[in-house]
Design a protein around this motif. Structure first.
Motif, PDB file in Angstrom:
ATOM      1  N   GLU A  71     -30.104  84.806  64.403  1.00  0.00           N
ATOM      2  CA  GLU A  71     -31.452  84.410  64.826  1.00  0.00           C
ATOM      3  C   GLU A  71     -31.489  83.154  65.690  1.00  0.00           C
ATOM      4  N   ILE A  72     -30.350  82.521  65.892  1.00  0.00           N
ATOM      5  CA  ILE A  72     -30.335  81.298  66.709  1.00  0.00           C
ATOM      6  C   ILE A  72     -29.508  81.551  67.972  1.00  0.00           C
ATOM      7  N   PRO A  73     -29.715  80.728  69.005  1.00  0.00           N
ATOM      8  CA  PRO A  73     -28.894  80.878  70.212  1.00  0.00           C
ATOM      9  C   PRO A  73     -27.422  80.578  69.914  1.00  0.00           C
ATOM     10  N   GLU A  74     -26.541  81.143  70.723  1.00  0.00           N
ATOM     11  CA  GLU A  74     -25.116  80.853  70.551  1.00  0.00           C
ATOM     12  C   GLU A  74     -24.887  79.360  70.770  1.00  0.00           C
ATOM     13  N   PRO A  75     -24.307  78.681  69.784  1.00  0.00           N
ATOM     14  CA  PRO A  75     -24.143  77.227  69.912  1.00  0.00           C
ATOM     15  C   PRO A  75     -22.962  76.833  70.782  1.00  0.00           C
ATOM     16  N   ASP A  76     -23.099  75.666  71.409  1.00  0.00           N
ATOM     17  CA  ASP A  76     -21.976  75.049  72.107  1.00  0.00           C
ATOM     18  C   ASP A  76     -21.092  74.316  71.103  1.00  0.00           C
ATOM     19  N   ILE A  77     -21.732  73.794  70.057  1.00  0.00           N
ATOM     20  CA  ILE A  77     -21.043  73.070  68.991  1.00  0.00           C
ATOM     21  C   ILE A  77     -21.529  73.636  67.666  1.00  0.00           C
ATOM     22  N   ALA A  78     -20.590  74.029  66.807  1.00  0.00           N
ATOM     23  CA  ALA A  78     -20.941  74.585  65.496  1.00  0.00           C
ATOM     24  C   ALA A  78     -20.289  73.734  64.416  1.00  0.00           C
ATOM     25  N   VAL A  85     -14.380  78.405  51.450  1.00  0.00           N
ATOM     26  CA  VAL A  85     -13.981  79.745  51.876  1.00  0.00           C
ATOM     27  C   VAL A  85     -15.168  80.681  52.068  1.00  0.00           C
ATOM     28  N   ARG A  86     -16.318  80.348  51.540  1.00  0.00           N
ATOM     29  CA  ARG A  86     -17.489  81.213  51.667  1.00  0.00           C
ATOM     30  C   ARG A  86     -18.305  80.918  52.916  1.00  0.00           C
ATOM     31  N   CYS A  87     -17.922  79.933  53.690  1.00  0.00           N
ATOM     32  CA  CYS A  87     -18.702  79.582  54.869  1.00  0.00           C
ATOM     33  C   CYS A  87     -18.708  80.766  55.823  1.00  0.00           C
ATOM     34  N   PRO A  88     -19.859  81.089  56.378  1.00  0.00           N
ATOM     35  CA  PRO A  88     -19.951  82.290  57.218  1.00  0.00           C
ATOM     36  C   PRO A  88     -19.126  82.181  58.490  1.00  0.00           C
ATOM     37  N   TYR A  89     -18.606  83.317  58.907  1.00  0.00           N
ATOM     38  CA  TYR A  89     -17.908  83.382  60.180  1.00  0.00           C
ATOM     39  C   TYR A  89     -18.973  83.576  61.260  1.00  0.00           C
ATOM     40  N   ILE A  90     -18.913  82.779  62.299  1.00  0.00           N
ATOM     41  CA  ILE A  90     -19.966  82.829  63.320  1.00  0.00           C
ATOM     42  C   ILE A  90     -19.451  83.371  64.652  1.00  0.00           C
ATOM     43  N   GLY A  91     -18.282  83.987  64.637  1.00  0.00           N
ATOM     44  CA  GLY A  91     -17.730  84.557  65.850  1.00  0.00           C
ATOM     45  C   GLY A  91     -16.688  83.674  66.502  1.00  0.00           C
ATOM     46  N   ARG A  92     -16.507  82.478  65.974  1.00  0.00           N
ATOM     47  CA  ARG A  92     -15.491  81.550  66.468  1.00  0.00           C
ATOM     48  C   ARG A  92     -15.274  80.469  65.424  1.00  0.00           C
ATOM     49  N   ALA A  93     -14.263  79.660  65.655  1.00  0.00           N
ATOM     50  CA  ALA A  93     -13.971  78.569  64.714  1.00  0.00           C
ATOM     51  C   ALA A  93     -15.055  77.492  64.791  1.00  0.00           C
ATOM     52  N   PHE A  94     -15.224  76.764  63.711  1.00  0.00           N
ATOM     53  CA  PHE A  94     -16.146  75.634  63.698  1.00  0.00           C
ATOM     54  C   PHE A  94     -15.524  74.461  64.444  1.00  0.00           C
ATOM     55  N   ASP A  95     -16.383  73.652  65.065  1.00  0.00           N
ATOM     56  CA  ASP A  95     -15.915  72.453  65.746  1.00  0.00           C
ATOM     57  C   ASP A  95     -15.634  71.340  64.752  1.00  0.00           C
TER      58      ASP A  95
END
Length: 135
Positions: A71-78, A85-95
């Motif tokens: 529901e949010i725009p694709e972030p430049d920084i996540a 281990v339960r943190c959601p996968y958002i399509g790329r690694a977290f910054d």
């Protein structure tokens, strides 16, 4: 110049990530858009978080609501709030992963400690401009 999109990600998007979004918007020196989201969102934001942010910081979170990552725009920084281990996968690694304790259901002092940690992370973020600090 386009704003840099920053997303604070947590599983339920009901407390830490919502606080981070509200605090970042409040502190924002310009040039950024802030969002928060999760993977298994709750029906509402933690009422204690809403009240504490209003009472102690004058920040009104009552208009915010839990959102999924879709529901949010694709972030430049996540930024992960620290879901392990339960943190959601958002399509790329977290910054970055701030590793914050979840204060939900705990005493007000726990919320305040987490909010102070969020403030410190945000101060570092804004000091370093558009380049996210490396820890």
């Amino acid at each position: 110049m386009a704003s840099i999109k920053v997303a604070f990600i947590c599983t339920h998007n009901a407390c830490r990530s919502q606080i981070a979004e509200a605090m970042a918007r409040y502190m924002n020196p310009g040039g950024y858009e802030f969002y928060s989201a999760g993977s298994a969102v709750k029906k509402q934001i933690d009422p204690a978080a809403v009240q504490i942010m209003k009472d102690h910081f004058g920040i009104d979170m009552s208009g915010q609501y839990p959102k999924t990552v879709q529901e949010i725009p694709e972030p430049d920084i996540a930024i992960s709030m620290g879901c392990g281990v339960r943190c959601p996968y958002i399509g790329r690694a977290f910054d970055d992963d701030w590793g914050l304790e979840d204060p939900t259901g705990k005493p007000e002092e726990t919320y305040m400690a987490v909010i102070r940690e969020i403030q410190e992370h945000l101060k570092k973020f804004f000091r370093n401009g558009s380049v996210f600090p490396t820890f």
